[in-house]
Every structure is written in C-alpha cells, then in structure tokens.
Design an enzyme around this catalytic site. Structure first.
Site, PDB file in Angstrom:
ATOM      1  N   HIS A  75      -0.429  19.626 -13.155  1.00 17.81           N
ATOM      2  CA  HIS A  75       0.428  18.709 -14.035  1.00 17.81           C
ATOM      3  C   HIS A  75      -1.532  17.937 -14.297  1.00 17.81           C
ATOM      4  O   HIS A  75      -2.810  17.735 -13.686  1.00 17.81           O
ATOM      5  CB  HIS A  75       0.041  16.928 -13.328  1.00 17.81           C
ATOM      6  CG  HIS A  75       2.405  17.329 -12.937  1.00 17.81           C
ATOM      7  ND1 HIS A  75       2.845  16.068 -13.422  1.00 17.81           N
ATOM      8  CD2 HIS A  75       2.430  18.745 -13.034  1.00 17.81           C
ATOM      9  CE1 HIS A  75       4.420  16.814 -12.947  1.00 17.81           C
ATOM     10  NE2 HIS A  75       4.318  18.256 -13.570  1.00 17.81           N
ATOM     11  N   TYR A 204       5.851   6.378 -15.331  1.00 16.20           N
ATOM     12  CA  TYR A 204       5.210   5.160 -14.887  1.00 16.20           C
ATOM     13  C   TYR A 204       5.903   4.174 -16.004  1.00 16.20           C
ATOM     14  O   TYR A 204       5.060   4.048 -16.702  1.00 16.20           O
ATOM     15  CB  TYR A 204       3.808   5.207 -14.919  1.00 16.20           C
ATOM     16  CG  TYR A 204       3.341   5.631 -13.210  1.00 16.20           C
ATOM     17  CD1 TYR A 204       2.804   7.118 -13.514  1.00 16.20           C
ATOM     18  CD2 TYR A 204       3.570   4.904 -11.871  1.00 16.20           C
ATOM     19  CE1 TYR A 204       2.443   7.398 -12.142  1.00 16.20           C
ATOM     20  CE2 TYR A 204       2.779   5.832 -11.218  1.00 16.20           C
ATOM     21  CZ  TYR A 204       2.271   6.847 -11.493  1.00 16.20           C
ATOM     22  OH  TYR A 204       1.834   8.478 -10.207  1.00 16.20           O
ATOM     23  N   PRO A 296       2.504   2.613  -2.998  1.00 13.47           N
ATOM     24  CA  PRO A 296       2.713   4.083  -3.315  1.00 13.47           C
ATOM     25  C   PRO A 296       2.333   4.151  -4.598  1.00 13.47           C
ATOM     26  O   PRO A 296       1.749   4.831  -5.657  1.00 13.47           O
ATOM     27  CB  PRO A 296       3.842   5.214  -2.613  1.00 13.47           C
ATOM     28  CG  PRO A 296       4.446   3.201  -3.068  1.00 13.47           C
ATOM     29  CD  PRO A 296       3.549   2.384  -2.451  1.00 13.47           C
ATOM     30  N   LYS A 300      -2.501   6.938  -4.086  1.00 11.18           N
ATOM     31  CA  LYS A 300      -3.411   7.655  -3.061  1.00 11.18           C
ATOM     32  C   LYS A 300      -3.191   7.511  -0.963  1.00 11.18           C
ATOM     33  O   LYS A 300      -4.236   7.837  -0.964  1.00 11.18           O
ATOM     34  CB  LYS A 300      -4.268   5.909  -2.862  1.00 11.18           C
ATOM     35  CG  LYS A 300      -4.351   6.023  -3.949  1.00 11.18           C
ATOM     36  CD  LYS A 300      -5.661   7.676  -4.813  1.00 11.18           C
ATOM     37  CE  LYS A 300      -5.947   7.499  -6.323  1.00 11.18           C
ATOM     38  NZ  LYS A 300      -5.992   8.973  -6.737  1.00 11.18           N
ATOM     39  N   TYR A 388      -6.977   7.888 -10.979  1.00 12.06           N
ATOM     40  CA  TYR A 388      -5.926   8.559 -10.787  1.00 12.06           C
ATOM     41  C   TYR A 388      -6.210   9.913 -10.037  1.00 12.06           C
ATOM     42  O   TYR A 388      -5.338  10.810  -9.120  1.00 12.06           O
ATOM     43  CB  TYR A 388      -5.170   8.201 -12.320  1.00 12.06           C
ATOM     44  CG  TYR A 388      -3.502   9.153 -11.886  1.00 12.06           C
ATOM     45  CD1 TYR A 388      -3.098  10.093 -11.700  1.00 12.06           C
ATOM     46  CD2 TYR A 388      -2.475   8.046 -11.031  1.00 12.06           C
ATOM     47  CE1 TYR A 388      -1.443  10.770 -11.287  1.00 12.06           C
ATOM     48  CE2 TYR A 388      -1.339   8.491 -10.690  1.00 12.06           C
ATOM     49  CZ  TYR A 388      -0.966   9.710 -10.894  1.00 12.06           C
ATOM     50  OH  TYR A 388       0.639  10.220 -10.696  1.00 12.06           O
TER      51      TYR A 388
HETATM   52  P1  FAS Z   1       1.140   9.937   9.370  1.00 13.25           P
HETATM   53  O1  FAS Z   1       2.097   8.123   9.152  1.00 13.25           O
HETATM   54  O2  FAS Z   1       2.066  10.030   7.992  1.00 13.25           O
HETATM   55  O3  FAS Z   1       1.357  10.013  10.309  1.00 13.25           O
HETATM   56  C1  FAS Z   1       1.232   9.861  11.437  1.00 13.25           C
HETATM   57  C2  FAS Z   1       1.511  10.534  12.403  1.00 13.25           C
HETATM   58  O4  FAS Z   1       1.158  10.042  14.249  1.00 13.25           O
HETATM   59  C3  FAS Z   1       3.449  10.849  12.364  1.00 13.25           C
HETATM   60  O5  FAS Z   1       3.693  11.726  12.425  1.00 13.25           O
HETATM   61  C4  FAS Z   1       3.539   9.612  13.825  1.00 13.25           C
HETATM   62  O6  FAS Z   1       4.404  10.070  14.555  1.00 13.25           O
HETATM   63  C5  FAS Z   1       2.584   9.879  14.688  1.00 13.25           C
HETATM   64  N1  FAS Z   1       2.713   9.310  15.644  1.00 13.25           N
HETATM   65  C6  FAS Z   1       2.516   7.572  15.528  1.00 13.25           C
HETATM   66  N2  FAS Z   1       2.318   7.197  16.835  1.00 13.25           N
HETATM   67  C7  FAS Z   1       2.025   8.189  17.644  1.00 13.25           C
HETATM   68  C8  FAS Z   1       2.197   8.215  19.391  1.00 13.25           C
HETATM   69  N3  FAS Z   1       1.880   6.225  19.911  1.00 13.25           N
HETATM   70  N4  FAS Z   1       1.621   9.086  19.852  1.00 13.25           N
HETATM   71  C9  FAS Z   1       1.875  10.011  19.530  1.00 13.25           C
HETATM   72  N5  FAS Z   1       1.943  10.390  18.018  1.00 13.25           N
HETATM   73  C10 FAS Z   1       2.160   8.706  16.857  1.00 13.25           C
HETATM   74  N6  FAS Z   1       1.381   7.501  -0.066  1.00 13.25           N
HETATM   75  C11 FAS Z   1       1.317   8.390  -1.623  1.00 13.25           C
HETATM   76  O7  FAS Z   1       0.762   8.521  -1.301  1.00 13.25           O
HETATM   77  N7  FAS Z   1       2.656   8.067  -2.006  1.00 13.25           N
HETATM   78  C12 FAS Z   1       3.939   8.393  -1.993  1.00 13.25           C
HETATM   79  O8  FAS Z   1       4.974   8.087  -2.407  1.00 13.25           O
HETATM   80  C13 FAS Z   1       3.678   7.432  -0.322  1.00 13.25           C
HETATM   81  N8  FAS Z   1       5.325   7.454   0.425  1.00 13.25           N
HETATM   82  C14 FAS Z   1       5.572   6.327   1.563  1.00 13.25           C
HETATM   83  C15 FAS Z   1       6.950   6.365   2.074  1.00 13.25           C
HETATM   84  C16 FAS Z   1       6.538   6.049   3.638  1.00 13.25           C
HETATM   85  C17 FAS Z   1       7.876   5.472   3.935  1.00 13.25           C
HETATM   86  C18 FAS Z   1       5.899   5.674   4.081  1.00 13.25           C
HETATM   87  C19 FAS Z   1       5.484   5.046   5.661  1.00 13.25           C
HETATM   88  C20 FAS Z   1       4.518   6.401   3.472  1.00 13.25           C
HETATM   89  C21 FAS Z   1       4.164   7.272   2.074  1.00 13.25           C
HETATM   90  N9  FAS Z   1       2.858   7.890   1.458  1.00 13.25           N
HETATM   91  C22 FAS Z   1       2.989   7.305   0.470  1.00 13.25           C
HETATM   92  C23 FAS Z   1       1.919   6.749   2.270  1.00 13.25           C
HETATM   93  C24 FAS Z   1       1.964   8.551   3.703  1.00 13.25           C
HETATM   94  O9  FAS Z   1       2.064   9.413   2.057  1.00 13.25           O
HETATM   95  C25 FAS Z   1       0.787   8.098   4.337  1.00 13.25           C
HETATM   96  O10 FAS Z   1      -0.799   8.038   3.562  1.00 13.25           O
HETATM   97  C26 FAS Z   1       0.225   9.160   4.885  1.00 13.25           C
HETATM   98  O11 FAS Z   1       1.260   9.698   5.717  1.00 13.25           O
HETATM   99  C27 FAS Z   1      -0.933   9.022   5.951  1.00 13.25           C
HETATM  100  O12 FAS Z   1      -0.845  10.397   6.831  1.00 13.25           O
HETATM  101  P2  FAS Z   1      -1.627   9.770   7.918  1.00 13.25           P
HETATM  102  O13 FAS Z   1      -2.599   8.582   7.961  1.00 13.25           O
HETATM  103  O14 FAS Z   1      -1.407  11.598   8.450  1.00 13.25           O
HETATM  104  O15 FAS Z   1      -0.306   9.081   8.675  1.00 13.25           O
HETATM  105  C1  PHB Z   2       6.371  11.226  -5.153  1.00 13.99           C
HETATM  106  O1  PHB Z   2       6.928  12.448  -5.782  1.00 13.99           O
HETATM  107  O2  PHB Z   2       6.805  10.613  -4.570  1.00 13.99           O
HETATM  108  C2  PHB Z   2       5.473  10.160  -6.233  1.00 13.99           C
HETATM  109  C3  PHB Z   2       4.353  10.008  -7.103  1.00 13.99           C
HETATM  110  C4  PHB Z   2       3.513   9.377  -6.915  1.00 13.99           C
HETATM  111  C5  PHB Z   2       3.484   7.627  -7.001  1.00 13.99           C
HETATM  112  C6  PHB Z   2       3.999   8.100  -5.640  1.00 13.99           C
HETATM  113  C7  PHB Z   2       5.111   8.798  -5.661  1.00 13.99           C
HETATM  114  O3  PHB Z   2       2.614   7.738  -7.648  1.00 13.99           O
END
Ligand code: FAS
Ligand code: PHB
Length: 395
Positions: A75, A204, A296, A300, A388
């Site tokens: 995009h 947005y 979110p 980032k 962004y």
């Molecule tokens: P993660 O949380 O992805 O991964 C951590 C891993 O560690 C998990 O698999 C977990 O099971 C494991 N773990 C935890 N405790 C442990 C233990 N004691 N032993 C072993 N393993 C363990 N970011 C965006 O940019 N856009 C979004 O729309 C967006 N939506 C999100 C929605 C939700 C519900 C959440 C929670 C986050 C969202 N995020 C979003 C942020 C998300 O994408 C994170 O930034 C991203 O997953 C970060 O990656 P990690 O740091 O690898 O952490």
């Molecule tokens: C998504 O596609 O999940 C998404 C895109 C942009 C954002 C957050 C989530 O800022």
C-alpha cells in the site's frame, strides 16, 4: 545445572522470538525457542495487519519475505476520513518511496516457524518458561515445564520475547526497572468478515460517533474496527449494530458502499501504552511486547518488535564473532529512541482520532483543528507519513 544448553535461550514464539532465532541462525548462532502455547495456537492468533517499510525490508533481507511479496498487499497510501469526508495521504510520495504491506501477523509467524523448522531450528511448543535465573552471571538459565516435566535450558544469554504477560521481565529486580504507562478511555472491537473493504487502502475514520478503521486481509476479506468502551461487553454488540456503526462512521459522502457480510471473528482489544526501562539486565534482554505496548492505531506493535530484534541480533553477532560487547551494552539505549518515537506517534494518532466522552467542547475543537492541519499542511502530513511508514534504521 543439568539440562539442555544453547547460546541464546529465547522465551516466546511470537514475531520477536521467531525472527530473533532466525536472524541468529543466519549468523551461525544457536538458539532454542520456548513457547508456552501450541504451534496451532500461535499460528492462528489474530493480531496485527500492517508491516512498515523496515519490517518488509528485514523479512526480505532475512530470506523469509517471499510469501509476503506474493500474498501481501503493498500500500502506498491511507485515507483520513473526518466526519465522512475522505482525504488520501500519499505515503510513498511524501516519504521518497516508503510504503506499508498489509500482511497479517499470523502469516509472518507461519513463515518464520516454517523457516526455522526447515533449518532444523529448535522451537519447543507447549513449553512454558517458569523463571529466568542467574541472568546476572555468565551462565543464565531458564526453568521451564515441557511434557509434564520441569526442565532447565542453560544458555549464554536470555531473550525475553514473551509478550506483555510473560515471565522474563519479572526476572529484573523491581528497583532496577522503571515502568511508564498510560491507559485510554476506549477500546477497539475488531471483526473479520469475508466481504470486500469499502476502499483499496486503509481508512482511519474520525467521527462524532467514534473512531473506526477499515482495513483488510485481502481484496475480499475485511478487517474492521469500531471504537467501543473499554468495559464493553460483546453481547452489547450484535453484528447488526457493528455494521450500522461502521456505516455511520464511514459516512455516505464518499458514496462508498459498505458491503455487509458474515462476522467471523469478533474481539475487544483494550488500549494501553507501556514501556519498561531499561530493556536489559545482566545477560537478559527484552524485545517486543515484553518491553513495550502501544495502542494499535499507529500499527506499530509488531514493527517495534522487529526493530528490537534486528538490533539485538546484530549485537549478539558482534559478541560471538568479534568478542565485542559494545552493542550489547547499549542495546536498550539504541532500542528506546525508536520505542518512544512509536509511543508518541501511537498516542498522537489515538488521541487525534478517537472520541473521548469526557472531552470538553474545547478539546473537540482542538482535535478537529489537529486533523484539519494534517489535511492542509504538507509539513504536518509528511510527519504523519514518515512515522506511519516507519523511520529508517540507523544501521
Ligand atoms: P507476542 O505477544 O506476539 O508473543 C509472545 C509469545 O510468548 C506468545 O506466543 C506467548 O504465548 C509466549 N509466552 C508468553 N509467556 C510465556 C512463557 N512463560 N513461556 C513461554 N512462552 C510464553 N499490533 C499492531 O501493530 N496492530 C494491531 O492491530 C495489533 N492488534 C493486537 C491485538 C491484540 C489482542 C494484542 C494482544 C496485540 C495486538 N497488537 C497489534 C500488538 C501485537 O501485534 C504485538 O505488538 C506483537 O504480537 C508483538 O510481538 P511479540 O513481542 O513477539 O509478542
Ligand atoms: C489491521 O489490519 O489489523 C490493522 C491495520 C492498521 C492498524 C491496526 C490494525 O493501525
């Protein structure tokens, strides 16, 4: 202690842990990834959707970007819709060629797991880390439970990539850690629907009824979000109400039909800003959500995780290849400037676009003026585009 031994013990098989393991392997550094959940769980967990330029480049350079290039949507712009009036932001034109890729986080996770397994990498699924110990000595270890047995992973370094609820950060003594955080008076209700999004690029939308985001996973699958209350109950949001709000907040001026469809996935994500400083202690290094959380709105979270492990992998490579610890010693400082830049941008996008019930009339005029300034000013819109698409890496 008896038990398995490796060079870098990694807690967590999310994007941070998996990418770190892959980047280390490319430089001949051994690691073991401990993941509490099953492979199926982590590969199906729906999270982020937008990769910034630096993440695209990192995955390409690391040889794990082929499917992203095939199936992702590159995009070059986004739209800001203010009370029903749309304004396109030319991300690529404003940043000298940078772009974003719509490619779901779980697809990145699948690609990284596949790459590690092809390379005989060690990922122990359903292996819950119980504690990180002796990380201030030269021989830290991770105690974990796997297949009903408590076991020990002995390593040179530990990478805490276990997300916001993980165990690694808690190994740092409270008096050595400073936590900064903010919560928000709203949340996002997200849905996935096999119906085409209203536009080819992300929208947005700021509206007096509340914020909405129109994203996608493909030209025929929408990923849509509506602002809701942090304590909202999904039962108060039947599909009809979600579609009605998405339609109202998009507005009809642009004449874009919002095609309703089946709601396949529905969840409420609370909003929080969080940073733990420093992101290292002894031979324990935090990366990704274990060290920071952003709302979110700025897309980032995932991208910050990639930036952290890009730094950490290079620092570990300097240590093992050249016996040079300088990059390891300054890892936290090198990571935190980008973390705080992303924190500010995410806070700014969130507060500029969402409707807060306790905002005064003055606050609301300030918000509209902020959005109007972005639409009018090339300096303001260039700043948004630069943040962004992600600031270039220092290296
Ligand atoms: P993660 O949380 O992805 O991964 C951590 C891993 O560690 C998990 O698999 C977990 O099971 C494991 N773990 C935890 N405790 C442990 C233990 N004691 N032993 C072993 N393993 C363990 N970011 C965006 O940019 N856009 C979004 O729309 C967006 N939506 C999100 C929605 C939700 C519900 C959440 C929670 C986050 C969202 N995020 C979003 C942020 C998300 O994408 C994170 O930034 C991203 O997953 C970060 O990656 P990690 O740091 O690898 O952490
Ligand atoms: C998504 O596609 O999940 C998404 C895109 C942009 C954002 C957050 C989530 O800022």
């Amino acid at each position: 202690m008896p038990g398995m031994r490796t060079q870098v013990g990694i807690v967590g098989a999310g994007p941070a842990g998996l990418l770190l393991s892959h980047l280390l392997a490319l430089n001949g550094i051994a690691s073991v990834v401990l993941e509490a959940r099953s492979r199926a769980y982590v590969e199906e967990r729906i999270r982020a959707g937008v990769l910034e330029q630096g993440t695209i480049d990192t995955l390409d350079e690391a040889g794990v970007g082929a499917r992203m290039r095939r199936e992702g949507l590159l995009h070059h712009g986004i739209e800001l819709c203010v009370n029903g009036r749309g304004h396109r932001i030319d991300l690529t034109g404003l940043t000298g060629g940078r772009a974003v890729m719509v490619y779901a986080q779980q697809e990145v996770v699948k690609d990284l797991i596949a790459a590690r397994l092809v390379a005989d990498g060690t990922i122990l699924f359903e292996a819950e880390a119980l504690a990180v110990e002796d990380h201030c000595a030269d021989r830290p270890r991770i105690r974990y439970r796997h297949a009903g047995q408590e076991q020990t992973l002995n390593c040179d370094f530990v990478a805490g990539c276990d997300g916001t609820h993980g165990v690694a950060r808690s190994a740092i003594p409270p008096d050595a850690l400073t936590v900064f955080e903010r919560s928000y008076p709203y949340a996002w209700l997200g849905i996935l629907s096999p119906s085409p999004p209203p536009a080819d690029e992300l929208i947005y939308a700021h509206h007096e009824r509340g914020f909405a985001l129109y994203s996608m996973r493909s030209p025929s699958v929408s990923r849509l979000y509506v602002q809701c209350a942090p304590d909202d109950d999904l039962a108060a949001w039947p599909d009809e109400r979600i579609w009605d709000e998405l339609e109202a907040r998009l507005g009809s001026e642009a004449g874009r039909p919002l095609q309703r469809g089946e709601v396949q996935q529905k969840a409420i994500t609370p909003m929080r800003s969080f940073v733990a400083e420093p992101m290292q202690h002894g031979r324990l290094f935090l990366a990704g959500d274990s060290a920071h959380i952003v709302p979110p709105t700025g897309a980032k979270g995932l991208n910050l995780a990639v930036a952290d492990v890009r730094l950490l992998s290079r620092a570990l490579e300097a240590f093992y290849r050249h016996n040079d610890s300088t990059r390891l010693e300054r890892y936290s400082a090198d990571a935190l400037w980008r973390v705080w830049r992303a924190q500010h941008f995410s806070w700014w996008m969130t507060t500029a676009l969402h409707r807060s019930d306790d905002a005064s009339g003055f606050d609301r005029r300030l918000q509209l003026s902020q959005l109007d300034y972005i639409i009018r000013s090339s300096a303001a819109v260039t700043s948004l585009a630069e943040n962004y698409t992600g600031l270039p890496f220092a290296d």
